[in-house]
Design an enzyme around this catalytic site. Structure first.
Site, short mmCIF file in Angstrom:
data_model
loop_
_atom_site.label_atom_id
_atom_site.label_comp_id
_atom_site.label_asym_id
_atom_site.label_seq_id
_atom_site.Cartn_x
_atom_site.Cartn_y
_atom_site.Cartn_z
N HIS A 179 39.90 32.69 54.38
CA HIS A 179 40.96 32.89 53.80
C HIS A 179 41.51 31.41 53.48
O HIS A 179 41.88 30.83 54.59
CB HIS A 179 42.10 33.72 54.54
CG HIS A 179 41.83 35.10 54.67
ND1 HIS A 179 40.92 35.48 55.62
CD2 HIS A 179 42.12 36.10 53.82
CE1 HIS A 179 40.79 36.93 55.65
NE2 HIS A 179 41.57 37.25 54.72
N THR A 217 44.22 36.97 45.70
CA THR A 217 45.08 37.21 46.87
C THR A 217 44.40 38.07 47.78
O THR A 217 43.29 38.94 47.55
CB THR A 217 46.38 37.94 46.67
OG1 THR A 217 46.30 39.06 46.06
CG2 THR A 217 47.18 36.76 45.53
N ASP A 218 44.89 37.98 49.13
CA ASP A 218 44.64 39.07 50.03
C ASP A 218 45.43 40.34 49.57
O ASP A 218 46.38 40.13 48.80
CB ASP A 218 44.75 38.68 51.50
CG ASP A 218 44.20 39.53 52.41
OD1 ASP A 218 43.83 40.69 52.15
OD2 ASP A 218 43.73 38.97 53.47
N TRP A 219 45.50 41.57 50.27
CA TRP A 219 46.04 42.62 49.90
C TRP A 219 47.55 42.55 50.23
O TRP A 219 47.98 42.15 51.46
CB TRP A 219 45.48 43.91 50.61
CG TRP A 219 44.41 44.53 49.79
CD1 TRP A 219 44.62 45.85 49.41
CD2 TRP A 219 43.52 43.82 49.32
NE1 TRP A 219 43.37 46.10 48.87
CE2 TRP A 219 42.57 44.94 48.63
CE3 TRP A 219 42.82 42.58 49.20
CZ2 TRP A 219 41.45 44.64 48.08
CZ3 TRP A 219 41.56 42.48 48.59
CH2 TRP A 219 40.89 43.50 48.03
#
Length: 322
Positions: free
Chosen positions: A201, A283-285
């Site tokens: 990430h 993006t991440d969630w």
């Protein structure tokens, strides 16, 4: 239209996600100011893509397709729908189908008859490039066999600064070179099977607690000077870009006071300009926290885009980074 029971389920799920952060919100409301000398300077506009010979053909095809798309179709492919973990939108009129990213770093999620592969930290402990590559091949084969387009891994964004960090096990170890080599070998193995690797990430995702923005508090900030960024945290991502990763996922946290999902220096400056990354930044969630800022900062896709809190106005914390 969604049924009342469905809406209740979504509301309860959102509450469950936010409750731990809300309980501790008061502790983070008075977050310490950034130390002197730490900042995320503006970096605009996003560098134009397509200049890398390795991506030249792909960009020519993309330009030809996008030039035929309506604004609605363009918007539709920049966010997920939440089904099956996170399908993207589609533009069938011009021949662009739905794409399917699937978690996690060790297996295909939310389906049956799958393999639980060794964790990244276990793989890194072998110090074997061959095994790292072969694991990537096996992951790619299984994801491809399940109809998945994106493998949401490998994870190199946590170097283990916090021994109890929640994502340490997904990565390959605390040595940046080990992370870099293992990540690159995984990317090669996965993408040779026709599945897009998503390096994550980005960046300095060193803890899970306080990691996310919510209506009452900001995420924590990883404060990193330029030398530390380049010699430690950025190194694994640089090698992943050189290995040809097709996508990169941003972290939830801030870096030097600016959210990773809309940090122009991180995305436009370091990633797209300095490293020459030509792929998709997602993006991440539930990590996109505003509308215009991330688009200008270089974000390409919001995932999943329409589920749980992302459509609640109060959740869209406005933090324009200038």
């Amino acid at each position: 239209m969604e049924s009342p029971s469905g809406l209740r389920r979504r509301s309860l799920t959102l509450l469950a996600l936010l409750l731990p952060s809300l309980v501790s919100a008061a502790a983070l409301d008075n977050r310490d100011p950034l130390p002197a000398g730490y900042a995320s300077p503006p970096y605009y506009p996003a560098p134009y893509g397509g200049w890398d010979d390795g991506w030249g053909d792909a960009y020519e095809k993309a330009v030809a397709m996008v030039s035929r798309m309506t604004v609605a179709e363009k918007v539709n492919i920049t966010a997920g729908t939440g089904r099956c973990v996170g399908n993207t939108g589609s533009a069938f009129r011009v021949g662009l189908p739905t794409a399917l990213p699937a978690r996690w770093a060790t297996r295909v999620r939310t389906t049956d008859n799958i393999t639980a592969f060794p964790a990244g930290i276990t793989t890194g402990a072998t110090w074997s490039k061959e095994l790292m590559y072969e694991r990537g091949v096996a992951l790619g084969e299984e994801f491809r066999g399940k109809g998945v387009n994106f493998y949401l891994g490998p994870s190199v964004g946590s170097l283990g600064r916090q021994p109890r960090g929640g994502r340490n096990w997904e990565g390959f170890g605390s040595d940046p070179v080990l992370q870099a080599v293992a990540g690159a070998e995984t990317i090669k193995g996965v993408q040779e099977q026709g599945v897009i690797a998503t390096l994550k990430h980005y960046i300095a995702n060193e803890q899970e607690i306080y990691r996310m923005y919510n209506p009452l508090q900001r995420a924590y900030s990883s404060n990193i000077d330029d030398r530390t960024m380049h010699e430690l945290y950025l190194w694994p991502f640089a090698e992943g870009v050189h290995a040809g990763t097709g996508a990169i996922m941003t972290a939830y946290n801030d870096v030097n006071g600016s959210a990773c999902s809309q940090n122009a220096y991180l995305i436009n400056g370091l990633l797209k300009d300095e490293l020459g990354f030509q792929g998709v930044v997602m993006t991440d969630w539930l990590a996109q926290i505003s509308g215009v800022a991330p688009a200008l900062a270089g974000l390409d896709m919001s995932m999943p885009g329409d589920t749980l809190g992302n459509n609640i106005p109060a959740f869209r914390v406005q933090q324009l980074d200038v």
